[in-house]
Every structure is written in C-alpha cells, then in structure tokens.
Design an enzyme around this catalytic site. Structure first.
Site, short mmCIF file in Angstrom:
data_model
loop_
_atom_site.label_atom_id
_atom_site.label_comp_id
_atom_site.label_asym_id
_atom_site.label_seq_id
_atom_site.Cartn_x
_atom_site.Cartn_y
_atom_site.Cartn_z
N HIS A 302 2.01 6.22 -5.45
CA HIS A 302 1.99 6.24 -6.91
C HIS A 302 3.21 5.47 -7.39
CE1 HIS A 302 1.85 7.53 -11.08
NE2 HIS A 302 0.69 8.10 -10.86
N ASP A 350 -4.76 12.18 -6.54
CA ASP A 350 -6.16 11.85 -6.29
C ASP A 350 -6.62 12.38 -4.94
OD1 ASP A 350 -6.60 10.42 -8.71
OD2 ASP A 350 -5.48 8.74 -7.89
#
Length: 410
Positions: A302, A350
C-alpha cells in the site's frame, strides 16, 4: 489590464490580490472556481470584488500559488494517516473499530457524539422504492450495481434531499446506509430490521449461518473501512458536493469511482487468488503463476504504508478467532511469506477482506460490497465538510493542448 480605484465596498483586482496575498492572475483563478464573484467596473475596464467576500476568503487561508490545483491540496479534519497508523478525528482508528460497532463510529464521525447502542433503520418508503427498482435489474447484476440503483431510488423517495442543511444531510445518511443494505436480496433468513447492520449485511453476502466471531469480524471490517483520506472515490464525492449535489448523488459519485479495478474491486482479485491457493494446496505455485505473467500479487503493498497495513493486522487478528477461517488465514499468510522472498510488500486490507470473504463462503465481489457499505459513512462525512466550503471551489485548471485557434470550421 489597468485597475481603477475601488468603488464603495468594492475592490479592484490589484487590491483584492493584495488582501489575499496572491498575484492578480490567481484572483481570476478563484473566480473560475467559484471562490469569488467579480463584476465589471463602471468604466468597463477591469473587475471589482466585494470586500467582505475577499476578506472572508483571506480569513479562511485558501491561498494557492498561481496555477495551483485545489484538488491536490484538499484539507480535511476527518482522517490522518501518519507513521504507519491512521486516525479518525485524532483517535486511533483500529482501536476505535475494536471497541465500537460500525454504526456508532459512523455517527460519531458525522457529529462528534458517540451514542452507544445506535441502530440505523431504513425508512419504509425508501426501502420499498429501492427494492422495486432492484427487482427490475437484469439477472447477474452485482451487489454494487444494485447499491447504485438503490441509492438513486432512495433519493427519489426523499423529497428533502435537496436540503443541504446539516441536520437534513444527517437524516439522509442515517436512512441511506441501511437502505443500501436491506435492499440487497438475502441469501438466507434476514434478521430483524433493527438488528446491527453487520448482522443484516451478512445474509446478503452468504447463505452460511454466522457465528458471533464471524459477525464481529464483519462489523470490524466495516468499521475499519469507514474512511481512508483522499481516496479516488472520496475525491469524487467531494467534487459532487462542491457542486452542491445532494448527499444521495454525492454517494452515487463515490460508488461510480469505486467501480474501478484499482479501487473497490481489488479485494475480488485477492479472493480468487486465495480460493486458488486452497484448491491447489500450494501458495508458491499460485504466486509463481502471477509473477510469470508479470501480474502483481493481489493484496500486497500500500502506497501509504511502507510497513504493514494496520487495517489488515486488525482484521487478520479477528479472523484468528474463527475456527472455520484457519485454512484461509494460513493461505493468506503463505502468500505473504512466499512473496516476501522477492519483495518487501506487506499484506494490505484487500488481502484481509479476501480472507474474510473466502472463509465465510461469500462470492468474490463480497469484499467490494463490504467496502462500499463501509465507505458510504466516510463519504457522507466528507460531503458534510464540503457543503461548508464555498461552492464550486473544486474546479481544477489545466493547460490547453489542442490546436491553436482560430481553426477553420469543419
């Protein structure tokens, strides 16, 4: 352009620029974005500006360098991401999500008041309109497709949707979120209409009977995902709110941006990868297949977290309390361990969402649905902030790259 002395409570361009501490060109950029209103001077040469309006803009500190783009410097008091953690209004977001349910955090984010035991109940009129609209959708329509239609139907059922006063917007928000959930067709027996939102969302995602730890994990996922700063969908919501779109339309803008494969749909890719790992019994083989075709391994890395994603850490910890989730959790950790041999990427939310959806017997799009329901609360918080700003301020400028005029008529 030659400026002339101000008339009464009007300022010339030069005087307005001096008060704002910017160049005259920037004053006209403010006009184009709706931050200032200009009028032609009585002589017909130059523009004049209202003194009070200029002083109000100067007092709010919205000074931008010439050619600046307001969309690159959006200020917000909602979420801070710093040093590997994220905070809702200064409070550690993961600690908040571990202690309070989604509904309470959402309302606290909107109002600054925490109300224990809060429930979000769908109004009968909005819910009926949304369900009728969804009944006419083609077979195979996805949950987020249905949510977009439900949001429009709920808007039409609300005659006060154009009232952008704070109380009215909050009433719309408290009605819209449960409507989006309860309008989705259930796969199993739905709980009562006043049950916690996570309990009502569960049977819309899977026919499997939930246990308390699984419901807690789903509620935690909703709470963790309420907001995450200026993500693409949130910016879309703020642009719509800047144009004074009503809250249902602003949320619809967010749902539209969420539909991209690089945003809300990312957990679906990780879901399919984990399902394949469980089917083949080999994380290295599945990771190797992704790398062989130069595809990034889903659910890893990320840009805002060089280390671990705190949302993933919290959700993985909750999944560890669910016996039926252990095989999926092991598969997720194996994917991260195999990939760590070649890269420093860490699991993101996710991957954790995918682990929740796979372990719970949900379809691959379930993570996107959870994300959309959760983030609606954050979108409303950002819309409330934007409604308090000058209208149409989020109008970026950009250099023209077409052929120089005048061109012949086609």
């Amino acid at each position: 352009m030659t400026d002339h002395p101000g008339h009464g409570d009007r300022l010339t361009t030069k005087e307005a620029a001096q008060r704002l501490g910017v160049k005259p060109e920037t004053v006209y950029a403010y006009v184009s974005r709706g931050l200032l209103t200009s009028h032609r001077s009585p002589s017909g040469r130059g523009s004049t500006f209202d003194t009070a309006e200029v002083d109000a803009l100067a007092g709010k500190g919205r000074r931008e360098p010439p050619g600046g783009d307001p969309l690159t410097r959006l200020r917000s008091g909602i979420t801070l991401i710093d040093a590997g953690r994220y905070y809702f209004r200064g409070v550690d977001a993961t600690a908040l999500a571990q202690r309070h349910p989604y509904e309470e955090i959402a309302d606290w984010l909107w109002t600054g008041t925490l109300r224990p035991g809060l429930r979000l109940i769908a109004p009968p009129g909005a819910l009926s309109a949304a369900r009728r609209a969804l009944a006419g959708m083609p077979p195979g329509s996805g949950p987020v497709d249905r949510m977009r239609v439900a949001a429009i139907a709920a808007a039409v059922a609300d005659p006060l949707r154009f009232d952008l006063g704070r109380d009215s917007v909050l009433d719309s928000a408290r009605a819209l979120i449960p409507t989006l959930v309860d309008a989705l067709p259930p796969l199993g027996p739905p709980p009562p209409a006043d049950a916690p939102l996570a309990s009502r969302l569960w049977p819309r995602l899977t026919a499997r009977e939930p246990d308390p730890p699984s419901l807690r994990a789903l509620d935690l996922a909703l709470a963790l995902l309420i907001d995450h700063g200026m993500a693409a969908s949130t910016v879309a919501v703020r642009v719509a709110a800047s144009a004074r779109a009503h809250p249902y339309a602003a949320v619809s803008a967010g749902l539209g941006a969420l539909d991209g494969p690089l945003h809300g749909a990312a957990s679906g890719l990780a879901h399919r990868m984990l399902a394949e790992v469980l089917e083949r019994g080999s994380a290295p083989a599945v990771v190797a297949d992704h790398l062989r075709v130069s595809h990034p391994v889903p659910g890893l890395g990320h840009r805002l977290y060089p280390g671990s994603d705190p949302r993933a850490d919290a959700l993985f910890a909750a999944l560890a309390d669910i016996p039926s989730a252990q095989a999926t959790l092991t598969a997720a950790h194996q994917v991260a361990e195999v990939t760590a041999r070649q890269t420093s990427l860490h699991p993101n939310v996710d991957l954790a969402l995918a682990a929740l959806s796979v372990a719970s017997g949900m379809p691959s799009e379930a993570g996107e649905t959870i994300f959309a329901v959760a983030r609606t609360a954050g979108w409303i918080a950002h819309a409330l902030e934007e409604y308090a700003e000058p209208p149409l301020r989020l109008r970026p400028t950009g250099p023209y790259t077409g052929p120089p005029p005048p061109q012949p008529l086609p």
